[in-house]
Design a protein around this motif. Structure first.
Motif, mmCIF file in Angstrom:
data_model
loop_
_atom_site.group_PDB
_atom_site.id
_atom_site.type_symbol
_atom_site.label_atom_id
_atom_site.label_comp_id
_atom_site.label_asym_id
_atom_site.label_seq_id
_atom_site.Cartn_x
_atom_site.Cartn_y
_atom_site.Cartn_z
ATOM 1 N N ALA A 12 0.823 -1.214 0.000
ATOM 2 C CA ALA A 12 0.000 0.000 0.000
ATOM 3 C C ALA A 12 0.856 1.263 0.000
ATOM 4 C CB ALA A 12 -0.937 -0.011 1.210
ATOM 5 N N TRP A 15 2.454 1.522 -3.513
ATOM 6 C CA TRP A 15 1.404 1.859 -4.478
ATOM 7 C C TRP A 15 0.980 3.315 -4.307
ATOM 8 C CZ3 TRP A 15 -0.505 -1.321 -8.281
ATOM 9 C CH2 TRP A 15 -1.615 -0.855 -8.976
ATOM 10 N N GLY A 16 0.836 3.759 -3.065
ATOM 11 C CA GLY A 16 0.434 5.136 -2.799
ATOM 12 C C GLY A 16 1.476 6.147 -3.240
ATOM 13 N N ALA A 41 -5.395 8.947 -8.735
ATOM 14 C CA ALA A 41 -5.727 9.203 -7.329
ATOM 15 C C ALA A 41 -6.725 8.171 -6.814
ATOM 16 C CB ALA A 41 -6.277 10.614 -7.164
ATOM 17 N N LEU A 42 -7.723 7.865 -7.623
ATOM 18 C CA LEU A 42 -8.710 6.858 -7.203
ATOM 19 C C LEU A 42 -8.098 5.461 -7.125
ATOM 20 C CD1 LEU A 42 -11.867 8.046 -9.176
ATOM 21 C CD2 LEU A 42 -11.377 8.310 -6.740
ATOM 22 N N GLY A 44 -5.009 4.901 -6.523
ATOM 23 C CA GLY A 44 -4.073 4.949 -5.406
ATOM 24 C C GLY A 44 -4.726 4.609 -4.082
ATOM 25 N N VAL A 45 -6.010 4.886 -3.967
ATOM 26 C CA VAL A 45 -6.753 4.558 -2.750
ATOM 27 C C VAL A 45 -7.499 3.230 -2.907
ATOM 28 C CG1 VAL A 45 -8.633 5.324 -1.235
ATOM 29 C CG2 VAL A 45 -6.996 6.982 -2.124
ATOM 30 N N GLY A 46 -8.074 3.003 -4.085
ATOM 31 C CA GLY A 46 -8.940 1.846 -4.288
ATOM 32 C C GLY A 46 -8.235 0.513 -4.339
ATOM 33 N N ALA A 49 -7.166 -0.705 -0.882
ATOM 34 C CA ALA A 49 -8.371 -1.061 -0.131
ATOM 35 C C ALA A 49 -8.919 -2.407 -0.597
ATOM 36 C CB ALA A 49 -9.426 0.025 -0.286
#
Length: 64
Positions: A12, A15-16, A41-42, A44-46, A49
């Motif tokens: 994570a 990836w971020g 950006a999406l 990077g979070v999705g 998760a």
């Protein structure tokens, strides 16, 4: 011993950082095209998760 959560945290963070670099690069060199920065950006979070959710489900099935 490494658990899946430690591997997920490493994944994570990497990836971020890559997603943030992509977003900042798009915003720095193409400020008029801010919509292109939304997808990294999406993701990077999705993606982290979703990976955490998969790990959690795998641990739940493994425990049964």
């Amino acid at each position: 011993m490494f658990t899946w959560r430690k591997w997920w945290l490493l994944f994570a963070v990497l990836w971020g950082v890559v997603a943030a670099l992509q977003v900042f690069t798009i915003l720095a060199f193409a400020p008029d095209e801010q919509q292109k920065a939304l997808q990294p950006a999406l993701f990077g979070v999705g993606v982290p998760a979703a990976a955490y959710l998969l790990g959690w489900v795998w641990e739940w099935f493994k425990g049964k």
